[in-house]
Design a protein around this motif. Structure first.
Motif, short mmCIF file in Angstrom:
data_model
loop_
_atom_site.label_atom_id
_atom_site.label_comp_id
_atom_site.label_asym_id
_atom_site.label_seq_id
_atom_site.Cartn_x
_atom_site.Cartn_y
_atom_site.Cartn_z
N VAL A 67 -64.80 -29.27 -59.73
CA VAL A 67 -65.27 -28.04 -60.37
C VAL A 67 -66.79 -27.99 -60.32
N ILE A 68 -67.42 -29.15 -60.55
CA ILE A 68 -68.89 -29.21 -60.54
C ILE A 68 -69.43 -29.03 -59.13
N SER A 69 -68.79 -29.64 -58.14
CA SER A 69 -69.32 -29.62 -56.78
C SER A 69 -68.97 -28.36 -56.00
N THR A 70 -67.80 -27.77 -56.26
CA THR A 70 -67.37 -26.60 -55.47
C THR A 70 -67.18 -25.34 -56.31
N GLY A 71 -67.29 -25.47 -57.64
CA GLY A 71 -67.13 -24.30 -58.50
C GLY A 71 -68.40 -23.47 -58.57
N THR A 72 -68.39 -22.49 -59.45
CA THR A 72 -69.53 -21.59 -59.63
C THR A 72 -70.25 -21.93 -60.93
#
Length: 228
Positions: A67-72
């Motif tokens: 979530v941190i690396s590919t989320g917004t």
């Protein structure tokens, strides 16, 4: 003579039974019984946390690191920041004479957790939200519906979202409390019918705590704004 004595005895018993002190005693016992019911279950039972039926987790869940690396990354507004705040062991409003927030399983639940979320959908619900937390969080004056996120003992630094997940990144601290708001329109859930999983995590992606909340679609938010 015996009949007269019996009548006198009956009168005395009635007088004692209906005397103010006896009535006051009966009222005191009833009040104590009522307060006891507000404190604990009627029977000795094991109760899991939370002491109510929890909303189901979303079907699709990602690792926090993903979530941190590919989320917004989404913006947030800090509306309460008390870095030296120490969580109390007890608040006067939690006393059994008040009753509304004195139930011990609920008190244990809130003590076990650091993260709490809520929408400002009404004064009664908000009153309970503040009462259970033991702190005052002012409602935003925003025209849009905000999701309120309260984190104890954490300094919030960033907020990310992916699918039905919201990851609140922060630095763990010994004391302190922060309350932030995020805009619901910044969320792009996989399913509008499933829960939002809000996770409090360290900067390395380790989960500290979580909270489940409903997602309110745009049409519902519009009706709430219009007061319908």
């Amino acid at each position: 003579m015996r009949k007269i004595l019996n009548k006198i005895l009956v009168c005395l018993m009635i007088a004692v039974f209906f005397s103010p002190s006896v009535n006051a005693s009966k009222n005191s016992v009833e009040q104590l019984e009522k307060r006891l019911k507000s404190l604990e279950p009627e029977k000795a039972v094991d109760i899991e946390d939370p002491p109510w039926k929890e909303r189901p987790f979303p079907t699709i869940q990602f690792p926090i690191s993903k979530v941190i690396s590919t989320g917004t990354q989404i913006p947030f507004q800090v509306i309460l920041d008390k870095p030296d705040y120490q969580r109390p062991a007890f608040k006067a409003d939690w006393h059994s004479s008040v009753g509304r927030w004195s139930y011990v399983p609920t008190r244990v639940h809130f003590a076990l957790h650091r993260l709490f979320t809520a929408f400002d959908l009404g004064l009664s619900g908000w009153y309970d939200f503040e009462g259970n937390l033991g702190i005052n969080v002012e409602m935003s004056q925003s025209d849009d519906l905000d999701l309120y996120i309260v984190a104890f003992q954490t300094e919030i630094t960033k907020v990310y979202t992916k699918g039905n997940q919201i990851v609140v990144v922060g630095r763990p601290k010994r004391n302190g409390v922060q309350a932030i708001t995020i805009k619901v329109h910044d969320l792009k859930p996989n399913s509008e019918k499933e829960s939002l999983l809000v996770q409090l995590a360290t900067e390395d992606g380790d989960e500290i705590d979580y909270s489940l909340n409903e997602y309110l679609p745009p049409d519902i938010r519009e009706k709430i704004r219009e007061g319908k």
